[in-house]
Design a protein around this motif. Sequence first.
Motif, mmCIF file in Angstrom:
data_model
loop_
_atom_site.group_PDB
_atom_site.id
_atom_site.type_symbol
_atom_site.label_atom_id
_atom_site.label_comp_id
_atom_site.label_asym_id
_atom_site.label_seq_id
_atom_site.Cartn_x
_atom_site.Cartn_y
_atom_site.Cartn_z
ATOM 1 N N UNK A 125 -4.615 -16.228 3.719
ATOM 2 C CA UNK A 125 -5.338 -16.870 3.163
ATOM 3 C C UNK A 125 -5.423 -15.638 2.103
ATOM 4 N N UNK A 126 -4.206 -14.726 2.819
ATOM 5 C CA UNK A 126 -4.369 -13.572 1.612
ATOM 6 C C UNK A 126 -3.208 -14.198 0.553
ATOM 7 N N UNK A 127 -2.918 -14.555 1.225
ATOM 8 C CA UNK A 127 -1.065 -15.047 0.392
ATOM 9 C C UNK A 127 -2.209 -15.738 0.078
ATOM 10 N N UNK A 128 -3.012 -16.549 -0.028
ATOM 11 C CA UNK A 128 -2.846 -17.982 -0.967
ATOM 12 C C UNK A 128 -3.850 -17.114 -2.071
ATOM 13 N N UNK A 129 -5.284 -16.378 -2.261
ATOM 14 C CA UNK A 129 -6.304 -15.586 -2.824
ATOM 15 C C UNK A 129 -5.255 -15.149 -3.577
ATOM 16 N N UNK A 130 -4.734 -13.891 -3.232
ATOM 17 C CA UNK A 130 -3.883 -12.662 -4.543
ATOM 18 C C UNK A 130 -2.697 -13.335 -4.317
ATOM 19 N N UNK A 131 -1.865 -14.303 -4.476
ATOM 20 C CA UNK A 131 -1.230 -14.935 -4.692
ATOM 21 C C UNK A 131 0.014 -13.475 -4.090
ATOM 22 N N UNK A 132 1.412 -14.185 -4.331
ATOM 23 C CA UNK A 132 2.692 -13.650 -3.304
ATOM 24 C C UNK A 132 4.318 -13.602 -3.978
ATOM 25 N N UNK A 133 4.283 -12.373 -4.278
ATOM 26 C CA UNK A 133 6.111 -12.227 -5.249
ATOM 27 C C UNK A 133 5.550 -13.317 -6.692
ATOM 28 N N UNK A 134 6.385 -14.340 -6.754
ATOM 29 C CA UNK A 134 5.678 -15.398 -7.890
ATOM 30 C C UNK A 134 4.881 -16.681 -7.554
ATOM 31 N N UNK A 135 4.553 -16.091 -6.471
ATOM 32 C CA UNK A 135 3.040 -17.638 -6.036
ATOM 33 C C UNK A 135 2.217 -16.558 -7.182
ATOM 34 N N UNK A 136 1.575 -17.335 -8.216
ATOM 35 C CA UNK A 136 0.684 -16.860 -9.018
ATOM 36 C C UNK A 136 -0.827 -16.904 -7.615
ATOM 37 N N UNK A 137 -1.515 -15.813 -7.717
ATOM 38 C CA UNK A 137 -2.768 -16.340 -6.615
ATOM 39 C C UNK A 137 -3.664 -17.228 -7.406
ATOM 40 N N UNK A 138 -4.240 -17.935 -6.347
ATOM 41 C CA UNK A 138 -5.107 -19.172 -6.327
ATOM 42 C C UNK A 138 -6.645 -18.796 -5.773
#
Lengths: 421, 307
Positions: free
Chosen positions: B259-272
Amino acid sequence: MTPTTRTSLKGALLATTLLGAGAAQAQDVTLTIESWRNDDLSIWQDEIIPAFEAEHPAIKLNFTPSAPAEYNAVLNSKLDAGSAGDIITCRPFDASLALYEAGHLTDLSDLDGMSNFSDVAKSGWSTDDGSATYCVPMASVIHGFIYNKEAFEEVGVEVPETEEEFYAVLDAFKEDGTYIPMAMGTNDQWEAATMGYNNIGPTYWKGEEGRTALIAGEQSLTDEQWVEPFRQLAKWGEYLGDGFEAQTYPDSQNIFTLGRAAIYPAGSWEIAGFNTQAIFDMGAFPPPVPAAGDTCYISDHTDIGIGMNAATEHPEAARTFLNWVASSEFSNIFANAIPGFFPLSDAEVTLEDPLAQEFISWRDECESTIRSTYQILSRGTPNLENDTWNASAAVIKGTESPEDAAARLQDGLASWYEPQQ
Amino acid sequence: MAQPSKKPFRWHIAVFLAPAVFVYTAVMIYPLFNTLRLSLYSRVDQERVWVGLDNFRTLFGDAIWSEQFWNALGNNTWFFVIHMAVQNPIGIALAALLSSPRLRFSAFYRTAIFIPTILSFVIVGFAWKLILSPIWGIAPGMLDAIGLKFLYAPWLGKEEYALTTLSLVSVWQYVGIPMMLIYAALLSIPDEILEAGECDGITGMSAFWKIKLPLILPSIGIISVLTFVANFNAFDLIYAAQGALAGPDFSTDILGTFMYRTFFGFQLQLGDPHMGSTIASAMFGIILIGVCIYLFGIQRRLRSYQF
């Protein structure tokens, strides 16, 4: 003092302050710079700003950095509220592109100083078709290998240039047993991708040629030149220290600076830290080429840019400043103040740090490119960059074969990126 | 018969409740419902649009998302199983030992075992990472000293061990909680009952199994539910020890880190935020179902004893 006189005195004081401020504004323009580089605050205040203000006395600069992790969020909310500074430090690729598309950054393609930069240097801050560039490229980081010179002398090996020599050196260290041949762990995953895959990869996919072909959909990640870097990484596992699976990034840095390891797959940003930590002489070599005489390729990754807030009240002053950032004078100050972050302009730069000199000298011998996953290709879900971390770590550990890893990345990319379908 | 005069409305109750209700609504109820609401929207061309249950369809139907989701849920279940199988029995055993009147220094043991619970997860994650580190850690050396070096592996870096290792670290940290709750329950058992048992010849271990355990069952039920909720909301220890990518190869990825990775994004992955809320809503649903099963299926069958 009676209440009346007190009020009028206050009023008079207030009026003088206002007048004073008004008078100062008429003469000077103050530009506020937004940045995440709070590490560089003293360098800006002691070196960069005085140098600029000496040349342009009418323009004052105010460097106001925020914490790196918060920068994007803080900047976005400031821009939306209209309270952001005149000059914006730009993250590379999608984060800044989104700001440009939302109308927060100005197109700077017509800025005089832009002619000092190559297309690769500008790629981090250009629209996908390259028609508009909205930030002046400021600094990049270069990948390569840093080595312990004393260890090399002790074991009696030369700096490797080809793949074969590279593994021969690693074998020599392994046999000798005094040093861990290479300091890297897979616990944090990103080193495997950034200092592994994207460090040696450009040699095989031929830098820009392969990278742009991948974006255009002419090559795929399952092609030979994209699988080969994984095959190389698969060989690295046996040269890493015991328990490298649980070794973290700071562990690797410490192992190397304590003199326990011979070679460290590096990014140039390590230079400043290693200079203060390591007590032995260090050297650096670029990623080894497959056969003697082959062209070498380096990852010269665009990292920091600087642009102009579209809502600034002083566009002329901001342009003057950005032109100065694009000049060789700025490049020299910046590169020497922060060794390891290299200016991107074509202008001649003289570096004093020997290790930094070594890194930047590769620009003349080798072809430059940027990390393959950063432009366009990490926009979708699954995220190619994150997947590459995972795949590189798995390949080094031997839990996934190079071919499987490449196929998995390709499947993920093709699932959302049309040119690859 | 005279009607009793109508009682005046008791304003003081509302006044005294208001601060708590207000704070609870602002920090718990509103965010909860807003998260549920967010999961029904999506962002298309800078605009937030209503998409109904589309996000849930993506989460469960799209192979890319559902694979990660089931992986996280599976890991989460294993995390819970370890806690139930290790933490709670050990907690009960420790409480039983501590409540024994013949044990000396019991206050010291109680404190020592409870202290990790009040430590920050950052300290716990960092300390255990160092202890287990193949490079600087004391684990390899200690095993070597007793001739068991061959048992050592870089546990946190291996897919097959990492999650179990972290679960056990979490057990080490939180074993004090069930211990304290059970200890309190054991102390509340009146001596008369135990003495009555003794008269009937029930002493020692059989007193524990036949008298004490049935009397503390409701406490064990509460502990199980608390463990369930805490485990399915877990995030901190995994994040502190393995980062948001929950390595190696997502083998320690639980719903919280996903959930954290998806919500806030991570490195180049933008948050959703919308997909992130969808995962958060799914977590809410899972916990709700689990708690309901307990409340309606188990708690109602537990008998309460009046002393």
